[in-house]
Design an enzyme around this catalytic site. Structure first.
Site, mmCIF file in Angstrom:
data_model
loop_
_atom_site.group_PDB
_atom_site.id
_atom_site.type_symbol
_atom_site.label_atom_id
_atom_site.label_comp_id
_atom_site.label_asym_id
_atom_site.label_seq_id
_atom_site.Cartn_x
_atom_site.Cartn_y
_atom_site.Cartn_z
ATOM 1 N N LYS A 91 61.845 -4.537 0.351
ATOM 2 C CA LYS A 91 62.653 -3.799 1.420
ATOM 3 C C LYS A 91 63.444 -4.764 2.150
ATOM 4 O O LYS A 91 63.166 -5.921 2.528
ATOM 5 C CB LYS A 91 61.508 -3.072 2.539
ATOM 6 C CG LYS A 91 62.227 -2.003 3.324
ATOM 7 C CD LYS A 91 61.110 -1.615 4.126
ATOM 8 C CE LYS A 91 61.826 -0.511 5.372
ATOM 9 N NZ LYS A 91 61.063 0.435 6.075
ATOM 10 N N ASN A 127 65.910 10.678 4.411
ATOM 11 C CA ASN A 127 65.243 9.519 5.453
ATOM 12 C C ASN A 127 66.110 8.946 6.436
ATOM 13 O O ASN A 127 67.228 9.105 6.137
ATOM 14 C CB ASN A 127 64.749 8.264 4.597
ATOM 15 C CG ASN A 127 65.732 7.253 4.296
ATOM 16 O OD1 ASN A 127 65.848 6.420 5.105
ATOM 17 N ND2 ASN A 127 66.403 7.411 3.295
ATOM 18 N N ASN A 186 72.668 -5.551 0.949
ATOM 19 C CA ASN A 186 72.370 -4.187 1.223
ATOM 20 C C ASN A 186 73.652 -3.720 1.811
ATOM 21 O O ASN A 186 74.196 -3.957 3.119
ATOM 22 C CB ASN A 186 71.212 -3.801 2.289
ATOM 23 C CG ASN A 186 71.119 -2.125 2.358
ATOM 24 O OD1 ASN A 186 72.167 -1.574 1.964
ATOM 25 N ND2 ASN A 186 70.037 -2.000 2.872
ATOM 26 N N CYS A 189 73.342 0.731 3.147
ATOM 27 C CA CYS A 189 72.622 1.695 3.709
ATOM 28 C C CYS A 189 73.386 2.791 4.718
ATOM 29 O O CYS A 189 74.281 2.582 5.406
ATOM 30 C CB CYS A 189 71.739 0.902 4.944
ATOM 31 S SG CYS A 189 70.474 1.817 5.962
ATOM 32 N N LYS A 223 74.593 -4.013 -3.634
ATOM 33 C CA LYS A 223 74.278 -2.457 -3.384
ATOM 34 C C LYS A 223 75.370 -1.792 -2.948
ATOM 35 O O LYS A 223 75.607 -1.806 -1.653
ATOM 36 C CB LYS A 223 72.971 -2.423 -2.839
ATOM 37 C CG LYS A 223 72.553 -0.903 -3.047
ATOM 38 C CD LYS A 223 70.725 -1.075 -2.437
ATOM 39 C CE LYS A 223 70.226 0.428 -2.808
ATOM 40 N NZ LYS A 223 68.720 0.327 -2.545
ATOM 41 N N ASN A 250 73.483 3.708 -3.252
ATOM 42 C CA ASN A 250 72.434 3.941 -2.183
ATOM 43 C C ASN A 250 72.380 5.277 -1.878
ATOM 44 O O ASN A 250 73.152 5.996 -2.390
ATOM 45 C CB ASN A 250 72.799 2.862 -1.184
ATOM 46 C CG ASN A 250 71.648 2.478 -0.039
ATOM 47 O OD1 ASN A 250 70.800 3.378 0.052
ATOM 48 N ND2 ASN A 250 71.735 1.370 0.092
ATOM 49 N N THR A 251 71.821 5.703 -0.852
ATOM 50 C CA THR A 251 71.562 7.197 -0.300
ATOM 51 C C THR A 251 73.052 7.699 0.239
ATOM 52 O O THR A 251 73.780 6.932 0.681
ATOM 53 C CB THR A 251 70.680 7.182 0.688
ATOM 54 O OG1 THR A 251 70.884 6.130 1.613
ATOM 55 C CG2 THR A 251 68.954 7.028 0.083
#
Length: 421
Positions: A91, A127, A186, A189, A223, A250-251
């Protein structure tokens, strides 16, 4: 982008005077005892070879735990390795975990319609969870312990920081010291101030990736956020700035829905909510399209390179994974699927993927990776191909074209020309 393209003519392993040493990409020697005994049955299963090598890192299979709740601490990551996952991406961590305050409930499901009395299938997941809220030093210690216990497995740290070069340099130095095999940055996000805010701005992205790759000595995977018009632009920028791989997607930013009884949005926290990151099988077509675009760009602009591509988005079966690999992915990441089906689900993923490979006579992942990319074209080309096919079919037409063509003479022969068996 002109300046970036000129930069690509330099050896891509050179980082402003620093070189990512080849030993960074190889397997670490086996340490301790019992390593082979810990390997799951997935590794020893007969059938097509599922092993892959990405940026010099060897994985027993292409399935990685994606950064998120399934990689949130030592206990769950250890479970993933024991069950046979090819690798784990922890994570996302940052230097100051005190800034991270999560709320609950922080998940919401989208369910398919089902007849009364039957279980609804979860097809979407949202989420509003932030990155790791655990102390940075604790996560470092657990990453180091995992690499000590599983020296033959691939462990990737996911990192995210604000727009400060010193912060990126510090987090890279301290995380690399744990022995992790690679870093995933990341940049995607869907909520919060750091991830997608950088991934959506190619100028900012170029600068930050430059800082990162000047400091890092292990492979860097960027990412990508899908919340952009053309995902190839930030992907290209990251590669030209020195990253060895791209992970996508990613989302997707979304609102799960409104409760029509309470009129409040979901997930509902004290009656309120925020837009969040949408995932699960409903996003797979979008993820496939994004991965296809990145793979085509990489194939056209970086031929012969060792850049890697990790596909993410709604993978719950081995066949889902096969689709990403057919579009050029080297590895496939799973997050929501693990949360829904558990860590042992990797065995089904491997079994399904091997069955697909056996069906087509593939003996390795590389036998079919990217095999479907050439079947994407333009709409104009589709029109042309269909016109040519119709014309060809008409030229080889059998039998009578119209009722007016019946002559009455040799009726049996005329009839026979239109019989199919």
């Amino acid at each position: 982008m002109a300046g970036l393209r000129e930069q690509s003519s330099f050896p891509w392993l050179m980082r402003l005077g620093r070189t990512k040493h080849p030993s960074c990409y190889g397997m670490k020697p086996s340490e301790g005892h019992g390593v082979q005994a810990r390997c799951s049955a997935v590794d020893r299963e007969e059938g097509p070879d599922l092993s892959v090598t990405v940026n010099g890192l060897k994985l027993p299979n292409p399935f990685l735990i994606a950064s998120g709740p399934p990689g949130t601490n030592y206990t769950v990551m250890k479970r993933a390795f024991d069950e046979g996952w090819g690798g784990v991406i922890a994570k996302t961590v940052s230097l100051d975990s005190e800034k991270v305050v999560n709320v609950t409930p922080r998940y919401a499901k989208l369910k398919a319609w089902a007849p009364a009395g039957t279980k609804s299938e979860v097809i979407g997941w949202e989420n509003i969870e932030l990155i790791s809220d655990r102390p940075f030093e604790t996560m470092l210690a657990e990453l180091q312990q995992l690499k000590k216990e599983y020296p033959d497995r691939i462990l990737v740290a996911s990192i995210m920081e604000e727009y400060h070069r010193s912060s990126w340099e510090e987090i890279i130095e301290r995380v690399e010291a744990t022995g992790v095999d690679a870093l995933e940055i990341n940049l995607g996000c869907a909520h919060g101030k750091m991830g997608a805010a950088m991934g959506q701005d190619c100028v900012l992205l170029e600068e930050v990736c430059g800082w990162i790759n000047a400091k890092a000595s292990v492979p860097i995977w960027a990412k990508m956020t899908p919340n952009v018009t053309d995902i190839t632009q930030p992907a290209r920028t990251a590669l030209l700035a020195g990253c060895e791989g791209i992970a996508a997607i990613n989302t997707i930013m979304g609102v799960m829905g409104i409760n029509l009884d309470t009129l409040r949005p979901e997930p509902c926290v004290e009656g309120y909510s925020i837009p969040g990151g949408y995932s699960s099988k409903a996003i797979r077509p979008i993820a496939l399209a994004k991965v296809m675009s990145i793979a085509q760009m990489m194939k056209a602009e970086f031929p012969g390179s060792d850049f890697s591509l990790s596909g993410i988005g709604g993978v719950e079966t081995g066949n889902d994974a096969a689709e990403f690999i057919l579009l050029g992915a080297n590895t496939v990441q799973v997050c929501t699927g693990v949360m829904l089906h558990g860590y042992g689900h990797v065995k089904s993923l491997c079994k399904d993927l091997q069955a697909f490979m056996s069906k087509h006579g593939f003996t390795s992942i590389e036998d079919f990776r990217g095999a479907s990319l050439d079947y994407f074209t333009t709409h104009a080309d589709l029109v042309k191909r269909q016109k040519e096919a119709v014309e060809k079919k008409q030229k080889v037409r059998k039998g009578l074209a119209s009722d007016k063509d019946w002559t009455g003479e040799g009726l049996a022969k005329e009839t026979e020309t239109m019989v199919s068996n």
